[in-house]
Design an enzyme around this catalytic site. Structure first.
Site, mmCIF file in Angstrom:
data_model
loop_
_atom_site.group_PDB
_atom_site.id
_atom_site.type_symbol
_atom_site.label_atom_id
_atom_site.label_comp_id
_atom_site.label_asym_id
_atom_site.label_seq_id
_atom_site.Cartn_x
_atom_site.Cartn_y
_atom_site.Cartn_z
ATOM 1 C CG ASP A 133 -1.812 1.233 1.268
ATOM 2 O OD1 ASP A 133 -2.673 1.356 0.383
ATOM 3 O OD2 ASP A 133 -1.625 2.071 2.176
ATOM 4 C CD GLU A 170 -5.696 1.618 -4.533
ATOM 5 O OE1 GLU A 170 -6.836 2.083 -4.659
ATOM 6 O OE2 GLU A 170 -5.003 1.779 -3.506
ATOM 7 C CB CYS A 188 -13.545 -5.518 7.697
ATOM 8 S SG CYS A 188 -12.913 -6.509 9.069
ATOM 9 C CB CYS A 208 -15.964 -9.872 8.705
ATOM 10 S SG CYS A 208 -16.217 -8.081 8.851
ATOM 11 C CB CYS A 237 -14.748 -4.041 11.429
ATOM 12 S SG CYS A 237 -16.023 -4.874 10.452
ATOM 13 C CB CYS A 295 -15.871 -8.775 12.808
ATOM 14 S SG CYS A 295 -14.517 -7.822 12.078
ATOM 15 C CG ASP A 351 -1.499 3.492 5.684
ATOM 16 O OD1 ASP A 351 -2.461 3.896 5.007
ATOM 17 O OD2 ASP A 351 -0.694 4.264 6.245
#
Length: 466
Positions: free
Chosen positions: A247, A331, A393, A396, A412, A415, A422
């Protein structure tokens, strides 16, 4: 805007030849006149080899520096004159002028008394300048670049490209990989600092000589060599390829899916006080004076230092990532869109953000990852830019609301897992990248290895080619 149907049609055939000869001063083809014109074919690489550039600094003597100054100026002039010729031929006569016609025009320029100084520079170097112009038009017609612009002495980089007939190479038998490089129109070899040797026994295919704004001279030699792929990297205790999610950010330059973070060096911020001091000194100098030129050179030297440190840091980082992992996932960033200037409120904070993005050099980092993966048998997976890596997340897979840039940690709601922004993004990128990797790998016939680059936006073409 005038409708395309109202514009005059393109002129071809004998009429185009007459216009080129009489109005544009382009001579007819004399060499191989009876043979039909054929497209220029690119030189094919030797099987199993790849092109690689080795860059060295050299120190010219006064005579060489004077001749290189003439070469840089002549290349710039020929590029601009070729651009004006092609633009004027189309706008005034609706005639297309290509690389071959500009080369014939170059012959006329060298023979004319007003521009006889072009004969002091090797013709092959000037032809390469026209080839660069032709490549610029090709990229424009493919909509991958903007329309070619004129080169300016104090804004464009001083450079000259020499093909194999434009220089002499003599390898040193005592130190294989080093030798003597003598440029066309020069008699004394360049004083090159061989920081590392070239592949022994390999003759450079082409070289480029450049001079940066700090006054430093560099020679970049293009060679064809056999680069051995690195041994495959597997997960310890298994046969699955070792993968890493990467990232890119500004708080940390690189964050890996295992939580490792590489700090952003922030070189522009580190030297901003010194840059501001030297800029103020330049502003106080009289335009055109020698003191102003000295002040400008001091600023250029500091920027050169920043660029050298940044490139070295990125080179070490990307090499380490490629050596340690078989699959690297990043990305697809729209960097140019991120650098668009803001207007109205918030434009100053946007300018600071753009400055930080430029300082991070994301584009250079991705460029190095791309070619090093191709060299060493690795795979770079580029995930779609709209994939919600930040607000999804990694535990989950619940997609949460959009997060402001200032939010570095979040929890989250489904969960209850607490995430570092990051690290969570890097883990999501790794998972999505491996999904794409196995999708391509499973479609390949037995014995075929996945390509060096798998891009989500081009996945359909990759699967079709498989």
């Amino acid at each position: 805007m005038t409708d395309t149907a109202d514009q005059p049609a393109r002129v071809t055939g004998d009429e185009a030849k007459r216009i080129k000869r009489e109005a544009l001063g382009i001579a007819d083809r004399k060499k191989h006149h009876g043979r039909a014109a054929t497209a220029i074919k690119r030189r094919a690489n030797e099987p199993g080899t790849q092109q690689r550039v080795y860059r060295y600094r050299f120190y010219p003597d006064p005579t060489q520096a004077e001749q290189l100054e003439k070469t840089f100026g002549a290349c710039r002039w020929v590029y601009n004159e070729g651009l004006a010729l092609r633009v004027g031929a189309w706008e005034r006569h609706r005639v297309s002028v290509g690389f071959a016609e500009t080369c014939r025009a170059l012959t006329g320029w060298r023979q004319a008394s007003a521009t006889s100084w072009l004969r002091e520079v090797s013709s092959t170097v000037l032809q390469q300048s026209l080839r660069h112009l032709d490549s610029a038009f090709t990229r424009f017609f493919k909509q991958s670049a903007k329309y070619p612009q004129r080169k300016r002495k104090h804004l464009s980089r001083d450079s000259a490209t020499y093909v194999r007939t434009g220089f002499r190479w003599a390898e040193d038998t005592d130190r294989p990989g080093t030798g003597l490089v003598t440029l066309a129109k020069q008699t004394v070899p360049l004083d090159v600092r061989w920081s590392r040797p070239l592949p022994a026994g390999v003759t450079p295919v082409k070289l480029s000589v450049t001079r940066d704004r700090a006054g430093r001279y560099f020679v970049a030699l293009l060679v064809e060599e056999r680069i051995n792929p690195l041994p495959a990297a597997f997960v310890p205790g298994g046969r699955a390829p070792k993968a890493v999610g990467i990232d890119l950010g500004l708080a940390a330059l690189v964050t890996l899916d295992d939580g490792t973070k590489v700090d952003h060096p922030r070189l522009l911020k580190k030297y901003e006080r010194e840059l501001a001091r030297r800029q103020r000194g330049l502003h106080r100098k009289t335009k055109g004076s020698r003191n102003r030129e000295k002040a400008r050179a001091r600023i250029a030297q500091l920027y050169a230092l920043i660029g050298d440190v940044r490139r070295d840091m990125l080179d070490q980082l990307t090499t380490r990532l490629v050596r340690e992992n078989q699959v690297l996932v990043v990305e697809d960033l729209a960097i140019m869109n991120l650098l668009r200037p803001a207007v109205g409120r918030g434009r100053r904070s946007k300018a600071r953000l753009s400055r930080s993005i430029i300082d991070a050099a994301w584009g250079e980092l991705l460029r190095q990852l791309r070619y090093k993966c191709a060299w060493y048998g690795r795979t770079l997976v580029i995930v779609d830019r709209f994939f919600p890596s930040t607000r999804r997340c990694s535990g989950c897979h619940t997609k949460g609301p959009s997060l402001d840039v200032s939010v570095r940690e979040w929890t989250c709601a489904e969960c209850g897992a607490k995430h570092d922004r990051d690290v969570n993004a890097a883990r999501n990128l790794r998972e999505e990248g491996m999904r794409l990797y196995w999708l391509v790998a499973s479609a390949l016939p037995p014995g075929r290895t996945p390509p060096s680059v798998i891009k989500a936006s081009e996945l359909a073409d990759v699967l079709l080619a498989a």
